[in-house]
Design a protein around this motif. Structure first.
Motif, PDB file in Angstrom:
ATOM      1  N   ILE A  13       0.827  -1.203   0.000  1.00 14.22           N
ATOM      2  CA  ILE A  13       0.000   0.000   0.000  1.00 14.22           C
ATOM      3  C   ILE A  13       0.866   1.260   0.000  1.00 14.22           C
ATOM      4  N   LEU A  14       1.921   1.261   0.822  1.00 12.17           N
ATOM      5  CA  LEU A  14       2.805   2.428   0.849  1.00 12.17           C
ATOM      6  C   LEU A  14       3.523   2.590  -0.487  1.00 12.17           C
ATOM      7  N   GLY A  15       4.019   1.487  -1.054  1.00 10.24           N
ATOM      8  CA  GLY A  15       4.689   1.567  -2.343  1.00 10.24           C
ATOM      9  C   GLY A  15       3.770   2.081  -3.431  1.00 10.24           C
ATOM     10  N   GLY A  16       2.542   1.567  -3.460  1.00 14.18           N
ATOM     11  CA  GLY A  16       1.577   2.043  -4.450  1.00 14.18           C
ATOM     12  C   GLY A  16       1.191   3.489  -4.231  1.00 14.18           C
ATOM     13  N   SER A  17       1.095   3.899  -2.974  1.00 13.25           N
ATOM     14  CA  SER A  17       0.757   5.296  -2.664  1.00 13.25           C
ATOM     15  C   SER A  17       1.869   6.232  -3.112  1.00 13.25           C
ATOM     16  N   LEU A  18       3.120   5.822  -2.877  1.00 12.18           N
ATOM     17  CA  LEU A  18       4.252   6.627  -3.344  1.00 12.18           C
ATOM     18  C   LEU A  18       4.294   6.681  -4.869  1.00 12.18           C
ATOM     19  N   TRP A  19       3.956   5.573  -5.505  1.00 16.41           N
ATOM     20  CA  TRP A  19       3.900   5.537  -6.970  1.00 16.41           C
ATOM     21  C   TRP A  19       2.816   6.471  -7.478  1.00 16.41           C
ATOM     22  N   ALA A  20       1.629   6.422  -6.838  1.00 19.16           N
ATOM     23  CA  ALA A  20       0.553   7.341  -7.213  1.00 19.16           C
ATOM     24  C   ALA A  20       0.959   8.791  -6.981  1.00 19.16           C
ATOM     25  N   PHE A  21       1.664   9.046  -5.857  1.00 23.06           N
ATOM     26  CA  PHE A  21       2.148  10.394  -5.561  1.00 23.06           C
ATOM     27  C   PHE A  21       3.066  10.893  -6.672  1.00 23.06           C
ATOM     28  N   SER A  22       3.955  10.015  -7.140  1.00 20.32           N
ATOM     29  CA  SER A  22       4.869  10.431  -8.213  1.00 20.32           C
ATOM     30  C   SER A  22       4.113  10.723  -9.492  1.00 20.32           C
ATOM     31  N   GLU A  23       3.103   9.907  -9.800  1.00 24.06           N
ATOM     32  CA  GLU A  23       2.325  10.112 -11.023  1.00 24.06           C
ATOM     33  C   GLU A  23       1.501  11.395 -10.948  1.00 24.06           C
ATOM     34  N   LEU A  65       0.099  -5.621  -5.150  1.00 29.65           N
ATOM     35  CA  LEU A  65      -0.689  -4.687  -4.345  1.00 29.65           C
ATOM     36  C   LEU A  65      -0.288  -3.244  -4.636  1.00 29.65           C
ATOM     37  N   ALA A  66       1.010  -3.000  -4.777  1.00 29.60           N
ATOM     38  CA  ALA A  66       1.478  -1.660  -5.116  1.00 29.60           C
ATOM     39  C   ALA A  66       0.929  -1.217  -6.470  1.00 29.60           C
ATOM     40  N   MET A  67       0.928  -2.129  -7.430  1.00 30.25           N
ATOM     41  CA  MET A  67       0.407  -1.817  -8.758  1.00 30.25           C
ATOM     42  C   MET A  67      -1.079  -1.463  -8.692  1.00 30.25           C
ATOM     43  N   LEU A  68      -1.863  -2.255  -7.970  1.00 28.06           N
ATOM     44  CA  LEU A  68      -3.290  -1.996  -7.862  1.00 28.06           C
ATOM     45  C   LEU A  68      -3.564  -0.666  -7.165  1.00 28.06           C
ATOM     46  N   THR A  69      -2.780  -0.354  -6.145  1.00 33.02           N
ATOM     47  CA  THR A  69      -2.944   0.923  -5.444  1.00 33.02           C
ATOM     48  C   THR A  69      -2.616   2.091  -6.366  1.00 33.02           C
ATOM     49  N   ALA A  70      -1.521   1.954  -7.124  1.00 35.16           N
ATOM     50  CA  ALA A  70      -1.120   3.027  -8.036  1.00 35.16           C
ATOM     51  C   ALA A  70      -2.113   3.210  -9.171  1.00 35.16           C
ATOM     52  N   SER A  72      -5.285   2.708  -9.005  1.00 36.98           N
ATOM     53  CA  SER A  72      -6.427   3.435  -8.437  1.00 36.98           C
ATOM     54  C   SER A  72      -6.165   4.934  -8.428  1.00 36.98           C
ATOM     55  N   GLY A  73      -4.942   5.325  -8.001  1.00 33.98           N
ATOM     56  CA  GLY A  73      -4.594   6.740  -7.995  1.00 33.98           C
ATOM     57  C   GLY A  73      -4.539   7.327  -9.389  1.00 33.98           C
ATOM     58  N   THR A  78      -6.982  10.888 -13.674  1.00 35.88           N
ATOM     59  CA  THR A  78      -7.461  11.100 -15.029  1.00 35.88           C
ATOM     60  C   THR A  78      -8.922  11.521 -15.049  1.00 35.88           C
ATOM     61  N   LEU A  79      -9.742  10.881 -14.230  1.00 32.04           N
ATOM     62  CA  LEU A  79     -11.158  11.207 -14.199  1.00 32.04           C
ATOM     63  C   LEU A  79     -11.411  12.588 -13.601  1.00 32.04           C
ATOM     64  N   ALA A  80     -10.647  12.944 -12.584  1.00 38.64           N
ATOM     65  CA  ALA A  80     -10.909  14.179 -11.861  1.00 38.64           C
ATOM     66  C   ALA A  80     -10.302  15.409 -12.515  1.00 38.64           C
ATOM     67  N   ALA A  81      -9.104  15.266 -13.068  1.00 36.76           N
ATOM     68  CA  ALA A  81      -8.401  16.457 -13.543  1.00 36.76           C
ATOM     69  C   ALA A  81      -7.914  16.365 -14.972  1.00 36.76           C
TER      70      ALA A  81
END
Length: 214
Positions: A13-23, A65-70, A72-73, A78-81
């Motif tokens: 979850i943390l890895g995916g969240s950091l990945w989403a943060f970078s994206e 899990l990291a991939m799935l979390t990222a 989602s982000g 894309t949908l929001a902005a």
């Protein structure tokens, strides 16, 4: 839940969240500065994160899990902005990268102490494969201007090859960082509250960027 399962859960979850943060956050900052090789920089960061997560747990489910979390982000962004790449291909890029790294690191599990050169080679090979698959699948699923304006050779030279070169450098660094985190956790210097605080901070920053962009 066993200790290994807990580590896999929070590391993924943390890895995916950091990945989403970078994206989301770093990606928006790079677009604002108009720097060249923006996708290359983000790919290098993703490689660092995934290799760190793997070094910490040595378990492939962490990467999934990291991939799935990222993903989602990335979908939320894309949908929001809106983004420079389509919703389908934006999600596809993350999925293909995550799966290729999962396959490459699955074979790496047998090596308890891989050399930096081997780690770099593994990352570069996975990225070259993911770039090829992404280009081919993206043209078939959603032929957006980002892909249609380039021939396969152009995409390889402009995108896949730079991605692979930077990933070959960032992978060993990420692997070393993951080991450092594991040692800190074993010495009880790494608190669970810190981990979940970082995760919440990533998503808060993502939400803020999306809100401002929207």
């Amino acid at each position: 839940m066993t200790r290994h399962s807990r580590n896999t859960l929070w590391a993924g979850i943390l890895g995916g969240s950091l990945w989403a943060f970078s994206e989301v956050v770093l990606g928006a900052a790079l677009r604002a500065t108009a720097l060249p090789l923006r996708s290359t920089i983000l790919t290098g960061i993703a490689t660092f994160i995934l290799f760190a997560a793997f070094a910490y747990t040595r378990r492939i489910p962490t990467l999934i899990l990291a991939m799935l979390t990222a993903v989602s982000g990335r979908i939320v962004l894309t949908l929001a902005a809106g983004a420079q790449i389509s919703l389908t291909n934006g999600s596809l890029a993350v999925i293909v990268t995550g799966l290729c790294f999962a396959g490459a690191l699955y074979m790496l599990q047998a090596h308890k102490h891989p050399s930096f050169a081997y780690l770099g080679f593994t990352a570069a090979t996975a990225i070259l494969l993911s770039g090829t698959l992404f280009y081919a699948a993206g043209l078939h699923m959603d032929p957006c201007p980002y892909l249609t304006q380039m021939t396969p050779f152009m995409f390889f030279m402009r995108e896949s090859l730079p991605w692979a070169v930077l990933s070959a450098v960032s992978a060993p660094l990420g692997y070393a960082a993951g080991h450092a985190l594991l040692n800190a956790q074993q010495r009880n210097n790494l608190k669970r509250l810190t981990i979940w605080g970082l995760t919440a901070g990533c998503w808060l920053c993502c939400a803020l960027v999306i809100w401002v962009a929207g």
